[in-house]
Design a protein around this motif. Structure first.
Motif, PDB file in Angstrom:
ATOM      1  N   ASN A 115       6.024   1.049   2.605  1.00 19.10           N
ATOM      2  CA  ASN A 115       4.882  -0.034   2.716  1.00 19.10           C
ATOM      3  C   ASN A 115       5.349  -1.351   2.252  1.00 19.10           C
ATOM      4  N   THR A 117       5.991  -2.094  -0.685  1.00 22.65           N
ATOM      5  CA  THR A 117       5.446  -2.539  -2.184  1.00 22.65           C
ATOM      6  C   THR A 117       6.700  -3.003  -3.318  1.00 22.65           C
ATOM      7  N   THR A 147       1.856  -3.944   2.701  1.00 21.42           N
ATOM      8  CA  THR A 147       1.406  -4.442   1.608  1.00 21.42           C
ATOM      9  C   THR A 147       0.702  -5.836   1.611  1.00 21.42           C
TER      10      THR A 147
END
Length: 337
Positions: A115, A117, A147
């Motif tokens: 994702n 992050t 994100t």
């Protein structure tokens, strides 16, 4: 007598089978079992023609290629996309290739799975390709936009990842080349068409460039035989680049390697002004499969992670795909337009 002769024949055949099995074990092979296939993986080249490359050695095997450092002459651009994922060691293996290659490191997006992050950038990208941060010029991908605001990506790379306005597209000169880095996550940035903020910026940037040779890097390819296939949303990028006589486009998104003939934005072969596209989604995440082979695909493989090295000469370029296992390679050269 006939019974004794039969027993002797059976005994001889059994002994021969045992000796054959022992010989195979001593030589590091297992005897073939019924229904098994010993065919190596196949990389498809130029349409229906195929070749059987060397079988990939086991992870960390001593037969992996040794890459000598590049001499400090014309600049080098080296990298891939689809890179960092905690667990698989593919990104660590491709990082070891880059250790021996000088020059500017590019990423073609989707740098930290799943994702994008801040934590995944630190732990899944930073522990491998992170050691090249000082010489990396990254591109953002759709995974990085998982994100909000692509803040994991922007926070990790800082000013190297954006233009002066903080947008996720920018450009720089490298030797005699102009390199344009774009964001193909069109739905998150107001579109990719010529009237969008990125489209207007791209037109102005190309108009201002004074270099003869131009390369562009983004994540989602206009042309691809991989699982995701062609992405028509980025055709406006191609239209602007083709009008500006650009030479090379580097993409990822599909987890494989593919090289196309020089083409127009509509996909017609154009040896004089066409742009050569490379899909290099082999930075470390697990590889994918190919779908229907697209027109003008010259070579493709999904059997080994690796990096693409471009040596940028004043009036041309050389390319070399270097795999982590030695199972596949591709190289060539071409002049700039």
């Amino acid at each position: 007598m006939a019974r004794q002769a039969g027993l002797l024949i059976v005994s001889f055949i059994a002994t021969l089978a045992i000796l054959t099995g022992l010989f195979a074990i001593v030589n590091g092979r297992r005897p073939a079992s019924a229904g098994s296939s010993s065919a190596p993986p196949v990389a498809s080249v130029a349409g229906d023609v195929t070749f059987a490359p060397v079988l990939s050695p086991s992870r960390g095997a001593a037969s992996a290629p040794s890459i000598a450092p590049t001499a400090a002459t014309d600049p080098v651009l080296v990298g891939a996309g689809e890179i960092g994922e905690c667990g698989p060691s593919g990104d660590e293996e491709t990082a070891r290739l880059i250790d021996g290659i000088g020059g500017t490191v590019f990423t073609a997006g989707n740098n930290a799975y799943p994702n994008g992050t801040a934590g995944q950038y630190a732990m899944c990208y930073g522990t491998s390709w992170g050691r090249f941060e000082a010489r990396t010029r990254p591109a953002v991908g759709n995974i990085d936009w998982q994100t909000d605001g692509a803040l994991g990506y922007l926070g990790y790379f800082g000013p190297a990842a954006a233009n002066a306005d903080g947008k996720t597209w920018y450009s720089y000169d490298l030797g005699a080349w102009h390199v344009v880095v774009l964001d193909s996550t069109c739905a998150r940035i107001g579109g990719c068409d010529s009237a969008s903020p990125e489209g207007r910026w791209l037109a102005a940037d190309l108009a201002a460039s004074k270099t003869r040779c131009t390369a562009a890097i983004w994540n989602q390819p206009r042309f691809s035989s991989g699982e995701h296939g062609d992405d028509l949303d980025v055709e406006p990028f191609w239209q602007a680049l083709y009008a500006a006589a650009a030479d090379v486009v580097l993409n990822a998104h599909d987890h494989d390697f593919e090289r196309f003939k020089p083409q127009t934005p509509a996909g017609a072969v154009d040896a004089e002004r066409g742009i050569r596209e490379f899909v290099v989604g082999t930075g470390g995440t697990p590889l994918g499969a190919f779908g229907p082979i697209k027109p003008n695909s010259e070579i493709r493989a999904s059997i080994s992670q690796g990096v693409l090295k471009l040596t940028l000469h004043p009036v041309g370029y050389e390319w070399q795909f270097i795999s982590t296992t030695g199972a596949f390679s591709d190289s060539g050269s071409a002049p700039c337009h």
